[in-house]
Design a protein around this motif. Structure first.
Motif, PDB file in Angstrom:
ATOM      1  N   ARG A 137      68.113  65.345  65.628  1.00  0.00           N
ATOM      2  CA  ARG A 137      67.908  65.655  67.044  1.00  0.00           C
ATOM      3  C   ARG A 137      67.467  67.101  67.248  1.00  0.00           C
ATOM      4  N   ASN A 171      66.614  67.881  71.117  1.00  0.00           N
ATOM      5  CA  ASN A 171      66.203  66.637  71.751  1.00  0.00           C
ATOM      6  C   ASN A 171      67.381  65.669  71.836  1.00  0.00           C
ATOM      7  N   SER A 172      67.231  64.664  72.666  1.00  0.00           N
ATOM      8  CA  SER A 172      68.269  63.628  72.831  1.00  0.00           C
ATOM      9  C   SER A 172      69.641  64.269  73.047  1.00  0.00           C
ATOM     10  N   SER A 226      65.784  67.389  76.791  1.00  0.00           N
ATOM     11  CA  SER A 226      65.458  68.351  75.739  1.00  0.00           C
ATOM     12  C   SER A 226      65.481  69.770  76.272  1.00  0.00           C
TER      13      SER A 226
END
Length: 120
Positions: free
Chosen positions: A67, A84-85, A17
């Motif tokens: 995400r 994120n991800s 992240s």
């Protein structure tokens, strides 16, 4: 003078992240459409996330839905992009953008960009 300054980019492993920040100055923050774009090498600049004036609604590119999250702090005149991800295909220079609704692109304001690299 209208100015946008991005920060928070860097190198991150896949699945990790990052949070990008964009500090705005010289204009009434809440009256503008605020957006994040990205540009990968050899490719066009594409919209990633957008927030309408006043923060009433947001919109995301299909590739980042679920995400990435765009948010803002009116007291700090700052918008954020929580990522994120992260995937290798998210690697790009990320740009903050400010514009009044309906204005043509030549009047849009851009930050200098911040590099995001997703790699193991």
């Amino acid at each position: 003078q209208v100015q946008l300054v991005e920060s928070g980019g860097g190198l991150v492993q896949p699945g990790g992240s990052l949070r990008l920040s964009c500090a705005a100055s010289g204009f009434t923050f809440s009256n503008y459409v605020m957006s994040w774009y990205r540009q990968a090498p050899g490719k066009e600049r594409l919209l990633v996330a957008l927030m309408t004036p006043g923060g009433g609604s947001t919109n995301y590119a299909d590739s980042v839905k679920g995400r990435f999250t765009i948010s803002k702090d009116n007291d700090e005149n700052t918008i954020y992009l929580q990522m994120n991800s992260l995937k290798p295909e998210d690697t790009a220079v990320y740009y903050c953008n400010a514009r009044r609704s309906g204005t043509p692109p030549q009047y849009w304001v851009w930050g200098q960009g911040t590099q995001v690299t997703v790699s193991s």
